[in-house]
Design a protein around this motif. Structure first.
Motif, PDB file in Angstrom:
ATOM      1  N   LEU A 169     -33.640  41.503   7.542  1.00 60.42           N
ATOM      2  CA  LEU A 169     -32.993  42.067   6.386  1.00 60.42           C
ATOM      3  C   LEU A 169     -31.760  41.233   5.852  1.00 60.42           C
ATOM      4  N   HIS A 170     -31.565  40.524   4.897  1.00 63.37           N
ATOM      5  CA  HIS A 170     -30.706  39.661   4.163  1.00 63.37           C
ATOM      6  C   HIS A 170     -30.039  40.239   3.055  1.00 63.37           C
ATOM      7  N   ILE A 171     -28.691  40.542   3.167  1.00 59.00           N
ATOM      8  CA  ILE A 171     -28.084  41.111   1.955  1.00 59.00           C
ATOM      9  C   ILE A 171     -27.094  39.844   1.381  1.00 59.00           C
ATOM     10  N   ALA A 172     -27.164  39.199   0.520  1.00 57.43           N
ATOM     11  CA  ALA A 172     -26.355  38.097   0.002  1.00 57.43           C
ATOM     12  C   ALA A 172     -25.622  38.682  -1.087  1.00 57.43           C
ATOM     13  N   GLY A 173     -24.429  38.108  -1.055  1.00 59.58           N
ATOM     14  CA  GLY A 173     -23.620  37.940  -2.047  1.00 59.58           C
ATOM     15  C   GLY A 173     -23.676  37.176  -3.206  1.00 59.58           C
ATOM     16  N   LEU A 174     -22.354  36.951  -3.944  1.00 57.20           N
ATOM     17  CA  LEU A 174     -22.546  36.092  -4.893  1.00 57.20           C
ATOM     18  C   LEU A 174     -22.591  34.556  -4.375  1.00 57.20           C
ATOM     19  N   GLY A 175     -23.774  33.651  -5.004  1.00 56.46           N
ATOM     20  CA  GLY A 175     -23.919  32.346  -4.456  1.00 56.46           C
ATOM     21  C   GLY A 175     -24.411  31.450  -5.296  1.00 56.46           C
ATOM     22  N   PHE A 176     -24.564  30.450  -5.200  1.00 60.34           N
ATOM     23  CA  PHE A 176     -24.714  29.196  -6.001  1.00 60.34           C
ATOM     24  C   PHE A 176     -26.473  29.276  -6.409  1.00 60.34           C
ATOM     25  N   ASP A 177     -27.408  29.636  -5.329  1.00 54.24           N
ATOM     26  CA  ASP A 177     -28.657  29.353  -5.374  1.00 54.24           C
ATOM     27  C   ASP A 177     -29.596  30.843  -5.448  1.00 54.24           C
ATOM     28  N   GLY A 178     -28.851  32.026  -5.654  1.00 59.28           N
ATOM     29  CA  GLY A 178     -29.528  33.135  -5.457  1.00 59.28           C
ATOM     30  C   GLY A 178     -29.923  33.561  -4.288  1.00 59.28           C
ATOM     31  N   LEU A 179     -30.105  32.712  -3.087  1.00 54.76           N
ATOM     32  CA  LEU A 179     -30.584  32.965  -1.897  1.00 54.76           C
ATOM     33  C   LEU A 179     -29.423  33.404  -0.876  1.00 54.76           C
ATOM     34  N   VAL A 180     -28.387  32.518  -0.767  1.00 50.75           N
ATOM     35  CA  VAL A 180     -27.597  32.618   0.035  1.00 50.75           C
ATOM     36  C   VAL A 180     -26.006  32.736  -0.586  1.00 50.75           C
ATOM     37  N   GLY A 181     -25.216  33.978  -0.209  1.00 49.18           N
ATOM     38  CA  GLY A 181     -23.874  33.633  -0.662  1.00 49.18           C
ATOM     39  C   GLY A 181     -22.832  32.989  -0.143  1.00 49.18           C
ATOM     40  N   TYR A 182     -21.810  32.866  -0.863  1.00 49.35           N
ATOM     41  CA  TYR A 182     -20.686  32.205  -0.322  1.00 49.35           C
ATOM     42  C   TYR A 182     -19.564  33.201  -0.022  1.00 49.35           C
ATOM     43  N   SER A 183     -18.747  32.825   0.738  1.00 49.67           N
ATOM     44  CA  SER A 183     -17.697  33.725   1.328  1.00 49.67           C
ATOM     45  C   SER A 183     -16.468  33.770   0.412  1.00 49.67           C
ATOM     46  N   PRO A 184     -15.998  35.097   0.045  1.00 49.95           N
ATOM     47  CA  PRO A 184     -14.797  35.318  -0.710  1.00 49.95           C
ATOM     48  C   PRO A 184     -13.713  34.884  -0.060  1.00 49.95           C
ATOM     49  N   ILE A 185     -13.688  34.718   1.127  1.00 48.67           N
ATOM     50  CA  ILE A 185     -12.418  34.151   2.004  1.00 48.67           C
ATOM     51  C   ILE A 185     -12.348  32.783   1.593  1.00 48.67           C
ATOM     52  N   ALA A 186     -13.368  32.127   1.887  1.00 48.85           N
ATOM     53  CA  ALA A 186     -13.449  30.343   1.679  1.00 48.85           C
ATOM     54  C   ALA A 186     -13.104  30.185   0.372  1.00 48.85           C
ATOM     55  N   MET A 187     -13.737  30.921  -0.530  1.00 46.18           N
ATOM     56  CA  MET A 187     -13.541  30.753  -2.091  1.00 46.18           C
ATOM     57  C   MET A 187     -12.019  30.841  -2.343  1.00 46.18           C
ATOM     58  N   ALA A 188     -11.339  31.774  -1.584  1.00 50.40           N
ATOM     59  CA  ALA A 188      -9.783  32.027  -2.054  1.00 50.40           C
ATOM     60  C   ALA A 188      -8.973  31.691  -1.078  1.00 50.40           C
ATOM     61  N   LYS A 189      -9.193  30.560  -0.263  1.00 54.20           N
ATOM     62  CA  LYS A 189      -8.677  30.146   1.006  1.00 54.20           C
ATOM     63  C   LYS A 189      -7.064  29.759   0.455  1.00 54.20           C
ATOM     64  N   ASN A 190      -6.603  29.205  -0.494  1.00 47.03           N
ATOM     65  CA  ASN A 190      -5.573  28.813  -0.810  1.00 47.03           C
ATOM     66  C   ASN A 190      -4.501  30.155  -1.125  1.00 47.03           C
ATOM     67  N   ALA A 191      -4.894  31.080  -1.783  1.00 48.13           N
ATOM     68  CA  ALA A 191      -4.321  32.195  -2.169  1.00 48.13           C
ATOM     69  C   ALA A 191      -4.045  32.981  -0.712  1.00 48.13           C
ATOM     70  N   ILE A 192      -5.024  33.210   0.073  1.00 52.01           N
ATOM     71  CA  ILE A 192      -4.837  33.819   1.380  1.00 52.01           C
ATOM     72  C   ILE A 192      -3.936  32.851   2.354  1.00 52.01           C
ATOM     73  N   GLY A 193      -4.240  31.530   2.250  1.00 48.72           N
ATOM     74  CA  GLY A 193      -3.375  30.463   3.109  1.00 48.72           C
ATOM     75  C   GLY A 193      -1.730  30.619   2.557  1.00 48.72           C
ATOM     76  N   LEU A 194      -1.379  30.916   1.436  1.00 50.81           N
ATOM     77  CA  LEU A 194      -0.267  31.047   0.803  1.00 50.81           C
ATOM     78  C   LEU A 194       0.370  32.418   1.390  1.00 50.81           C
ATOM     79  N   ALA A 195      -0.340  33.515   1.385  1.00 46.70           N
ATOM     80  CA  ALA A 195      -0.045  34.782   2.156  1.00 46.70           C
ATOM     81  C   ALA A 195       0.251  34.756   3.462  1.00 46.70           C
ATOM     82  N   ILE A 196      -0.511  33.830   4.126  1.00 47.42           N
ATOM     83  CA  ILE A 196      -0.115  33.747   5.698  1.00 47.42           C
ATOM     84  C   ILE A 196       1.075  32.899   5.900  1.00 47.42           C
ATOM     85  N   ALA A 197       1.330  31.897   4.916  1.00 48.53           N
ATOM     86  CA  ALA A 197       2.627  30.832   5.173  1.00 48.53           C
ATOM     87  C   ALA A 197       3.532  31.956   4.802  1.00 48.53           C
ATOM     88  N   ALA A 198       3.624  32.675   3.795  1.00 49.30           N
ATOM     89  CA  ALA A 198       4.814  33.447   3.409  1.00 49.30           C
ATOM     90  C   ALA A 198       5.034  34.691   4.413  1.00 49.30           C
TER      91      ALA A 198
END
Length: 429
Positions: free
Chosen positions: A173-202
């Motif tokens: 059972l595979h539930i995929a998020g938003l992705g490039f190919d419609g089969l596998v999703g990519y991570s919101p954390i990975a896509m927003a790593k700069n915003a989260i990294g700035l929060a970690i740094a602060a």
């Protein structure tokens, strides 16, 4: 992440990747100089709060399997084995809430959620077990068919044998998020790593400010030449460094002069930066700020509307992904024409008590809800049918337009018939 062969040999030092498996993740060093992974991101209170809100919301919604009747109506398919798995226990080790909460957390952090489908000899689903996304690879064979390759661990349920297991789509059972190919999703954390990294740094800056900052802090100047400047510095830090020594009175000797050079966190807009990053993270997950504790722009008049928008624009897309993935993977081809899966979000959309009662009154008076329909939504006992619990009523002054004046015509005909009868009757009778 172990899903990329050889790429994440050390979880502490991931690298960027734009190729490899069907995944296109961009984990790694952010612009703020902080390494962002799904685990380090969860140490941020805003990320943790957003993930928890969404995963608990999806897990807490009633999930039912329905069956279409011959007359077009629907009813809960209580006798179907899949109903118990989805609504109560997907496997002997988990409740439905824990299972859906786990998969939704995977979906929010990795962009994909996987569960192993256990079937009996007839092909019926008898259990569902979560699989870790960081150990799953999705690829195609030489014939172009999809397959899933999973690296097992001692922490997994003993449903698979071998260090690496190859599974077919029939078994996953595979539930995929938003992705490039419609089969596998990519991570919101990975896509927003700069915003989260700035929060970690602060956050790290604030922690180090209180742990290591000397108050007063700056430059110690001496009119002569010091033989051992490190000794003077260490002595100063021992007396004034750390939050426990803040605001102590400094006594300077031998012509020492102290020149402060640091600025306060307020002057550096430190607090504003931290607050803005909370809004940024809430924006990533499309969670209203008031749900993560930011009430600055919320009021009694708009929180209810924001909550309704949360259901419609945040939860609903995730729910549709769940429903369609379950429908596709767990129902047979013959069952798909008669059964469907549905989350019940009515409880989140009902509003306050006065609004619900007003809506129920409108529905009751216009004949599209019975007393028992309303009582079921309010979790009240049903009124027996013989006492009118299932009656659908309509206001007497509401008629179709083409029947306008029908009641008057009936009365006129009755009066005419009465006059004819009186004329036909013999005198004195």
């Amino acid at each position: 992440m172990g899903i990329l062969s050889g790429l994440f040999r050390s979880r502490d030092k991931p690298k960027n990747s734009t190729s490899g498996s069907s995944y296109r993740f961009f984990y790694g060093q952010s612009s703020a100089g902080k390494c962002v992974t799904e685990r380090s991101a969860m140490q941020m209170t805003a990320v943790y709060a957003c993930v928890r809100i969404l995963s608990e919301a999806v897990a807490g919604l009633p999930l039912h399997l329905y069956r279409y009747n011959s007359d077009g109506s629907k009813e809960k398919a209580l006798e179907h084995p899949l109903y118990f798995l989805l609504h109560d226990e997907p496997n002997p080790e988990m409740t439905s809430f824990a299972f859906r909460e786990t998969l939704m957390t995977h979906l929010l952090l990795w962009g994909n959620a996987y569960a192993q489908i256990i079937r009996n000899g007839k092909g019926d689903v008898v259990a569902l077990y979560p699989l870790m996304p960081n150990r799953m690879t999705v690829n195609r064979d030489k014939s172009g068919n999809l397959y899933y390759q999973y690296n097992t661990s001692s922490d997994d349920a003993r449903t698979m044998k071998g260090a690496t297991v190859r599974l077919s789509p029939y078994e996953v059972l595979h539930i995929a998020g938003l992705g490039f190919d419609g089969l596998v999703g990519y991570s919101p954390i990975a896509m927003a790593k700069n915003a989260i990294g700035l929060a970690i740094a602060a956050e790290e800056y604030g922690s180090k400010f209180y742990a290591n900052g000397a108050s007063p802090s700056g430059v110690l100047e001496h009119p002569g030449t010091l033989k051992d400047p490190s000794k003077v510095r260490d002595s100063w830090n021992a007396a004034f460094a750390g939050s426990g020594n803040s605001h102590r009175v400094a006594v300077l000797e031998e012509g020492l002069k102290y020149t402060p050079i640091s600025i306060s966190p307020n002057e550096a807009q430190f607090l504003e930066t931290r607050k803005f990053q909370i809004d940024e993270i809430a924006r990533i997950f499309r969670v209203p700020p008031h749900m993560v504790g930011d009430l600055e722009k919320s009021s009694f008049s708009n929180i209810e509307q924001q909550s309704l928008e949360f259901v419609k624009y945040t939860l609903e897309p995730w729910i549709v992904r769940w429903e369609q993935s379950i429908f596709r993977s767990l129902l047979s081809r013959n069952e798909k024409s008669s059964y469907f899966v549905k989350f019940n979000v009515d409880g989140l959309l009902r509003g306050d008590y006065a609004s619900r009662m007003s809506g129920y009154a409108t529905a009751r008076q216009n004949g599209w809800m019975s007393a028992n329909d309303i009582r079921e939504l309010e979790n009240l006992d049903r009124i027996p049918t013989e006492k009118g619990g299932d009656l659908y009523l309509v206001n007497g002054n509401m008629l179709p337009l083409n029947n306008a004046g029908a009641f008057a015509n009936i009365n006129n005909k009755e009066e005419e018939n009465e006059e004819i009868l009186e004329m036909d009757e013999p005198d004195g009778k």
